[in-house]
Write a protein that holds these residues in place. Structure first.
Motif, PDB file in Angstrom:
ATOM      1  N   VAL A  67       0.790  -1.119   0.073  1.00 28.05           N
ATOM      2  CA  VAL A  67       0.136  -0.012   0.105  1.00 28.05           C
ATOM      3  C   VAL A  67       0.792   1.023   0.105  1.00 28.05           C
ATOM      4  O   VAL A  67       1.194   1.723   1.068  1.00 28.05           O
ATOM      5  N   ASN A  68       1.415   1.583  -1.344  1.00 25.33           N
ATOM      6  CA  ASN A  68       2.188   2.744  -1.056  1.00 25.33           C
ATOM      7  C   ASN A  68       1.929   3.418  -2.700  1.00 25.33           C
ATOM      8  O   ASN A  68       2.159   2.722  -3.867  1.00 25.33           O
ATOM      9  N   ILE A  69       1.100   4.662  -2.895  1.00 27.05           N
ATOM     10  CA  ILE A  69       0.829   4.995  -4.290  1.00 27.05           C
ATOM     11  C   ILE A  69       2.057   5.303  -4.875  1.00 27.05           C
ATOM     12  O   ILE A  69       3.021   5.975  -4.539  1.00 27.05           O
ATOM     13  N   ILE A  70       1.945   5.205  -6.169  1.00 29.09           N
ATOM     14  CA  ILE A  70       3.200   5.265  -7.219  1.00 29.09           C
ATOM     15  C   ILE A  70       4.414   4.699  -6.624  1.00 29.09           C
ATOM     16  O   ILE A  70       5.596   5.152  -6.456  1.00 29.09           O
ATOM     17  N   SER A  71       4.323   3.248  -6.227  1.00 30.89           N
ATOM     18  CA  SER A  71       5.459   2.476  -5.528  1.00 30.89           C
ATOM     19  C   SER A  71       6.438   2.516  -6.594  1.00 30.89           C
ATOM     20  O   SER A  71       6.287   1.991  -7.717  1.00 30.89           O
ATOM     21  N   LEU A  72       7.622   2.667  -6.265  1.00 25.81           N
ATOM     22  CA  LEU A  72       8.845   2.606  -7.110  1.00 25.81           C
ATOM     23  C   LEU A  72       9.012   1.096  -7.376  1.00 25.81           C
ATOM     24  O   LEU A  72       9.261   0.660  -8.676  1.00 25.81           O
ATOM     25  N   ASP A  73       8.638   0.147  -6.386  1.00 25.16           N
ATOM     26  CA  ASP A  73       9.040  -1.411  -6.772  1.00 25.16           C
ATOM     27  C   ASP A  73       7.949  -1.537  -7.794  1.00 25.16           C
ATOM     28  O   ASP A  73       8.307  -2.383  -8.557  1.00 25.16           O
TER      29      ASP A  73
END
Length: 382
Positions: A67-73
């Motif tokens: 749950v992290n918007i625009i996750s780099l991963d």
């Protein structure tokens, strides 16, 4: 603890990826130079599949939160997957297009953005974004700017790879049309279907940058699990198809090609008359290599004659000749069935004959025959 459906689909993906990676690395292939790029693509795919399995294991074991918007991963994984799958498909239809330098150019932006992200995180710290409101609040934070740039690059990449694939697919189709009289199977339609599936997964990955509902995560996991397994199964079947299309992709220059330039009196009308008089175009599965050998000229010479003098490719020219023959058969043998007519003019499948007939005449064979019979009846009555 994960729900059983999540657990089942993740285990299926892990086991499937590992099994297919092993197959990719151990698949027996003919020792031909023309399959070198395919061998390399299998190794890259094996690496990609093993990486996906490892990522899934880590997520399950350590219960990592996504749950992290625009996750780099997410973006980095999606970007690498898009490059891997699309270029792997292009290798199948144009092996000479994908080179090491081209691959490095495609991967360079991903690694540059990733390195910048790591540097910025070490300076300003990583920022976890859990809502659009937080994204707006931190939109000018250096770390978030890198992630936003990565997002825009990924969107650009989807459009670029789509355009690239269809351009190569169009060139591949032209090569097949210039070689085969019937290329429905030779054109490897599953490659396009695989691209559509890969593109859908790419769009799903893009949506996953903003959507974290359990239902969406489960649906998307099912989708890309099916994609990974299906893609791998179809990809390893390529060598059996390659034997069929290899002459079209890698045309062999022959003495006849070189010698034909010195035959000053060689004219297309003579060659065309020989083909039509002998009805060689009715031979089932005829391709340009067969016809060139029959005429005792080079394949390139024959292709040039057809393209320049007839204004069409080999496939369309053969089709037009066959349809004219079908019209004559309809007129002279009204009792013949469509299946009989299609076999007589060289088509192995009546459905393909009907499709090609309509392509040339804008009418189905049945309608054309009815019209022909009606005109014939009116002529007799008059």
């Amino acid at each position: 603890m994960e729900h059983y459906p999540f657990l089942f689909i993740n285990i299926t993906l892990i086991v499937g990826c590992i099994a297919l990676a092993v197959v990719f690395l151990t698949l027996p292939l003919p020792q031909t130079e023309t399959l070198n790029k395919y061998r390399i693509s299998l190794r890259f795919l094996a690496g990609g599949y093993i990486t996906m399995a490892i990522v899934k294991v880590l997520v399950m074991v350590f219960n990592l939160s996504l749950v992290n918007i625009i996750s780099l991963d997410t973006l980095m994984t999606a970007s690498l997957q898009a490059t891997l799958f699309v270029l792997s498909l292009i290798i199948l239809i144009n092996p000479r297009f994908v080179t090491k330098n081209y691959l490095y150019k495609q991967l360079a932006p991903v690694f540059v953005l990733t390195i910048l992200y790591m540097i910025f995180c070490s300076i300003w710290g990583n920022v976890q974004i859990h809502s659009i409101a937080e994204l707006i609040r931190y939109k000018f934070h250096p770390v978030i700017i890198i992630r936003e740039l990565f997002l825009f690059y990924y969107i650009f990449q989807l459009f670029y790879l789509t355009r690239l694939f269809f351009r190569q697919a169009e060139l591949f189709g032209s090569e097949m049309d210039n070689y085969f009289s019937e290329c429905s199977s030779a054109c490897l339609p599953w490659i396009k279907y695989s691209f559509y599936a890969a593109f859908s997964v790419g769009i799903g990955a893009l949506l996953s940058c903003f959507m974290f509902a359990d239902s969406w995560i489960f649906i998307f996991t099912v989708i890309y699990t099916l994609f990974y397994l299906g893609f791998g199964i179809y990809y390893i079947q390529y060598p059996s198809k390659f034997i069929y299309i290899e002459p079209a992709i890698y045309p062999q220059s022959s003495f006849a090609d070189k010698a034909s330039n010195n035959k000053k009196r060689l004219v297309w009308d003579e060659l065309k008359n020989k083909i039509i008089d002998d009805k060689y175009y009715l031979k089932p599965g005829v391709n340009i290599e067969d016809m060139a050998q029959y005429l005792k000229i080079g394949r390139t010479t024959l292709s040039t004659f057809i393209n320049n003098e007839e204004g069409m490719n080999f496939n369309l020219w053969i089709t037009s000749l066959r349809i004219e023959e079908a019209k004559n058969l309809f007129a002279n043998y009204p009792d013949y069935s469509l299946t009989q007519i299609s076999e007589l003019i060289g088509y192995s499948e009546p459905s393909n004959f009907s499709r090609q007939f309509k392509l040339i005449t804008n009418e189905s064979p049945s309608v054309w025959r009815q019209t022909c019979q009606l005109e014939s009846a009116n002529y007799r009555n008059n």
